[in-house]
Design a protein around this motif. Structure first.
Motif, mmCIF file in Angstrom:
data_model
loop_
_atom_site.group_PDB
_atom_site.id
_atom_site.type_symbol
_atom_site.label_atom_id
_atom_site.label_comp_id
_atom_site.label_asym_id
_atom_site.label_seq_id
_atom_site.Cartn_x
_atom_site.Cartn_y
_atom_site.Cartn_z
ATOM 1 N N VAL A 21 4.048 -3.745 -9.085
ATOM 2 C CA VAL A 21 4.534 -5.049 -9.509
ATOM 3 C C VAL A 21 6.000 -5.136 -9.095
ATOM 4 O O VAL A 21 6.825 -4.346 -9.557
ATOM 5 C CB VAL A 21 4.397 -5.237 -11.032
ATOM 6 C CG1 VAL A 21 4.953 -6.587 -11.449
ATOM 7 C CG2 VAL A 21 2.954 -5.085 -11.464
ATOM 8 N N ARG A 22 6.304 -6.071 -8.251
ATOM 9 C CA ARG A 22 7.674 -6.175 -7.730
ATOM 10 C C ARG A 22 8.425 -7.267 -8.491
ATOM 11 O O ARG A 22 7.966 -8.402 -8.612
ATOM 12 C CB ARG A 22 7.661 -6.476 -6.241
ATOM 13 C CG ARG A 22 6.936 -5.398 -5.450
ATOM 14 C CD ARG A 22 6.970 -5.636 -3.948
ATOM 15 N NE ARG A 22 6.193 -4.621 -3.254
ATOM 16 C CZ ARG A 22 6.658 -3.429 -2.895
ATOM 17 N NH1 ARG A 22 7.915 -3.132 -3.162
ATOM 18 N NH2 ARG A 22 5.877 -2.559 -2.271
ATOM 19 N N VAL A 23 9.581 -6.894 -9.023
ATOM 20 C CA VAL A 23 10.433 -7.818 -9.774
ATOM 21 C C VAL A 23 11.630 -8.142 -8.887
ATOM 22 O O VAL A 23 12.549 -7.340 -8.732
ATOM 23 C CB VAL A 23 10.882 -7.200 -11.113
ATOM 24 C CG1 VAL A 23 11.704 -8.205 -11.907
ATOM 25 C CG2 VAL A 23 9.674 -6.735 -11.919
ATOM 26 N N LYS A 24 11.618 -9.316 -8.300
ATOM 27 C CA LYS A 24 12.658 -9.670 -7.337
ATOM 28 C C LYS A 24 13.986 -10.008 -8.012
ATOM 29 O O LYS A 24 15.042 -9.893 -7.386
ATOM 30 C CB LYS A 24 12.188 -10.862 -6.499
ATOM 31 C CG LYS A 24 10.954 -10.558 -5.666
ATOM 32 C CD LYS A 24 10.554 -11.769 -4.822
ATOM 33 C CE LYS A 24 9.302 -11.466 -3.984
ATOM 34 N NZ LYS A 24 8.889 -12.625 -3.166
ATOM 35 N N SER A 25 13.956 -10.414 -9.273
ATOM 36 C CA SER A 25 15.190 -10.814 -9.934
ATOM 37 C C SER A 25 16.100 -9.629 -10.214
ATOM 38 O O SER A 25 17.290 -9.791 -10.441
ATOM 39 C CB SER A 25 14.872 -11.532 -11.253
ATOM 40 O OG SER A 25 14.126 -10.675 -12.106
ATOM 41 N N MET A 83 13.558 -4.590 -8.338
ATOM 42 C CA MET A 83 12.931 -3.327 -8.718
ATOM 43 C C MET A 83 11.430 -3.457 -8.525
ATOM 44 O O MET A 83 10.921 -4.532 -8.177
ATOM 45 C CB MET A 83 13.216 -3.002 -10.184
ATOM 46 C CG MET A 83 12.629 -4.025 -11.153
ATOM 47 S SD MET A 83 12.642 -3.506 -12.888
ATOM 48 C CE MET A 83 11.357 -2.256 -12.840
ATOM 49 N N ALA A 84 10.734 -2.353 -8.750
ATOM 50 C CA ALA A 84 9.282 -2.365 -8.739
ATOM 51 C C ALA A 84 8.794 -1.594 -9.957
ATOM 52 O O ALA A 84 9.489 -0.721 -10.483
ATOM 53 C CB ALA A 84 8.747 -1.759 -7.454
ATOM 54 N N TYR A 85 7.581 -1.924 -10.356
ATOM 55 C CA TYR A 85 7.028 -1.321 -11.570
ATOM 56 C C TYR A 85 5.572 -0.977 -11.324
ATOM 57 O O TYR A 85 4.786 -1.799 -10.819
ATOM 58 C CB TYR A 85 7.154 -2.308 -12.732
ATOM 59 C CG TYR A 85 6.409 -1.910 -13.982
ATOM 60 C CD1 TYR A 85 6.646 -0.693 -14.599
ATOM 61 C CD2 TYR A 85 5.458 -2.764 -14.541
ATOM 62 C CE1 TYR A 85 5.958 -0.323 -15.746
ATOM 63 C CE2 TYR A 85 4.775 -2.421 -15.703
ATOM 64 C CZ TYR A 85 5.031 -1.191 -16.290
ATOM 65 O OH TYR A 85 4.348 -0.835 -17.424
ATOM 66 N N LEU A 86 5.210 0.264 -11.635
ATOM 67 C CA LEU A 86 3.831 0.711 -11.517
ATOM 68 C C LEU A 86 3.289 0.973 -12.913
ATOM 69 O O LEU A 86 3.637 1.969 -13.538
ATOM 70 C CB LEU A 86 3.740 1.995 -10.676
ATOM 71 C CG LEU A 86 2.337 2.574 -10.454
ATOM 72 C CD1 LEU A 86 1.442 1.553 -9.743
ATOM 73 C CD2 LEU A 86 2.400 3.872 -9.672
ATOM 74 N N PRO A 87 2.447 0.059 -13.443
ATOM 75 C CA PRO A 87 1.941 0.246 -14.811
ATOM 76 C C PRO A 87 0.951 1.399 -14.887
ATOM 77 O O PRO A 87 0.495 1.914 -13.859
ATOM 78 C CB PRO A 87 1.287 -1.100 -15.121
ATOM 79 C CG PRO A 87 0.892 -1.648 -13.777
ATOM 80 C CD PRO A 87 1.943 -1.178 -12.809
ATOM 81 N N ALA A 88 0.599 1.772 -16.102
ATOM 82 C CA ALA A 88 -0.356 2.864 -16.284
ATOM 83 C C ALA A 88 -1.752 2.461 -15.857
ATOM 84 O O ALA A 88 -2.529 3.283 -15.360
ATOM 85 C CB ALA A 88 -0.357 3.308 -17.744
#
Length: 461
Positions: free
Chosen positions: A350-354, A357-362
């Motif tokens: 999940v890429r957060v452009k604001s 960053m990026a996020y990889l959930p469980a």
């Protein structure tokens, strides 16, 4: 593999970190100094207040249960008459003799006469103990003092005993009235006292207050010594021999990010301390090991702090209990599916452009995922993330799913243990450290989650 950071200059570290940690804390000083006592007073003030209130209440109850004592005093004037001596000689004689007269008040006949005259329902010993006489220095006066449960009885006893004492003096001295006559006259009769002389309420209440405060201080110190929780950074360093790298506000249960200035400063302090302790280099592989479910970091806030340094970070959720980054889609594929090979890494991110960053959930629970698959796929996964991101941050716990924290620790450059202020115990932290030591990985430092302020003032503008 993670290892404890090498803090070469402890004095510089203590001054720059802003955490108020002294070298004596690192060395494990056992004693308490003034700041420790002030901290105990601040954190355990209710123990002291409650103990002080109990002391005053106990003193009040004891005072109310005590029988009041009233004191009345009658005064005798002693004079000497002699036809053969001068006035000065008579005065000197009176001064010399009057000092021995107070002992006559203990005459059993006198005391029995007082009891009979007043028809007192009190024992001989009781009346004797509460009846006394004295001679003020350099005077020819005799003071007869009586104590009794009532004001009237005290005055009656004093006024009855005083003339009887005068008679005893006359019988003793006036053996030859033609030569010398000693007269003791009741000059000031005893009046009924308006207030009881005992118990002294103000004194008893003051003693109760002092005793309560003293007991409260002892209780506060004892409870502080026996408290198994982590209360502040200094105590944590002293007990665990582990550096505290920062203190931040934890992520709320609703998953919203804390935007307060203190939270931002906390994450900046954490990153600055990591840079300072590692010769200006930021670890590329970081593990944040949660010791409790309420010690979850704000992953988006941490990534935003790293982005201010020009670092592109990815947050990997290894524990499915709580998410370090708030997302609307909680059922999308994540880490579990990537390790099981049922989803591509690019699709799960999940890429957060604001931030950025990026996020990889469980991800949802994957029953087909084995521990072998986790250990075999972790290094490949981390390498793939390192190819795109500057910092890879795993957030996991010892019993977390789909990834156990000890498995991630074997592939990490830095391991941060998180604890909750006033909730996490030293036993929980030591348990995590023992689990890391079992795989020969050392904890880098401790991150303290402070108690959030529910009524914090919002910044203007």
């Amino acid at each position: 593999m993670a290892k404890p950071l090498d803090f070469r200059d402890q004095r510089t570290w203590s001054d720059a970190s802003g955490l108020g940690m002294e070298n004596s804390a690192v060395q494990g000083a056992a004693g308490m100094d003034l700041s420790d006592f002030i901290f105990v007073l601040r954190t355990r003030i209710w123990w002291i207040v409650a103990s002080a209130i109990l002391g005053v209440v106990a003193a009040s109850l004891i005072t109310m249960s005590m029988t009041p004592v009233y004191t009345a005093k009658a005064t005798l004037f002693v004079s000497v008459k002699s036809s053969q001596d001068t006035a000065y000689a008579r005065g000197q004689f009176a001064l010399q003799r009057v000092g021995s007269y107070p002992q006559l008040i203990n005459d059993p006949k006198l005391i029995n006469q007082v009891i009979n005259d007043l028809d007192l329902e009190r024992s001989f010993q009781n009346v004797k103990a509460n009846l006394s006489a004295s001679n003020p220095a350099d005077t020819v006066l005799l003071s007869v003092t009586a104590n009794a449960p009532s004001a009237k009885e005290a005055a009656d006893i004093a006024n009855t005993a005083a003339p009887l004492l005068a008679d005893s003096i006359g019988k003793l001295e006036n053996s030859d009235p033609k030569t010398l006559t000693v007269n003791a006259v009741l000059s000031v009769p005893a009046s009924q006292p308006q207030f009881a002389s005992a118990p002294r309420k103000s004194v008893n209440l003051a003693l109760g207050l002092v005793a309560g405060v003293s007991l409260g201080l002892l209780l506060a110190l004892g409870v502080h010594k026996l408290d198994p929780r982590i209360l502040r950074a200094r105590d944590a360093e002293r007990q665990l021999r582990l550096r505290v790298l920062g203190s931040v506000v934890p992520l709320s249960k609703q998953g919203s990010r804390t935007q307060s200035a203190s939270s931002q400063i906390g994450y900046r302090q954490l990153v600055s301390n990591l840079l300072m302790a590692n010769d200006g280099r930021l670890p590329r592989r970081m593990l944040v090991l949660n010791t409790r479910t309420d010690t979850m970091i704000d992953g988006q806030q941490l990534a935003q702090t790293l982005a201010a340094l020009g670092k592109h970070a990815v947050i990997v959720q290894g524990d499915d209990l709580r998410a370090p980054v708030a997302t609307e889609d909680t059922e999308r594929d994540g880490l579990a599916q990537v390790l099981a090979g049922t989803s591509d890494l690019s699709d799960a991110l999940v890429r957060v452009k604001s931030v950025p960053m990026a996020y990889l959930p469980a991800g949802p629970k994957q029953d087909s995922l084995r521990q072998f698959d986790v250990f075999a796929g972790l290094e490949t996964l981390i390498a793939s993330l390192e190819a795109e991101f500057d910092v890879v941050i795993f957030v996991a716990s010892l019993e977390g799913q789909p990834v156990d924290a000890t498995a991630v620790a074997l592939h990490s450059d830095c391991v941060l243990l998180t604890c909750r202020e006033r909730r996490t115990t030293y036993h929980q932290i030591k348990r995590s450290m023992q689990a890391l030591n079992a795989v020969r990985v050392g904890a880098t430092g401790l991150l303290i989650m402070k108690k959030p302020r529910f009524y914090q003032r919002q910044p203007k503008g």
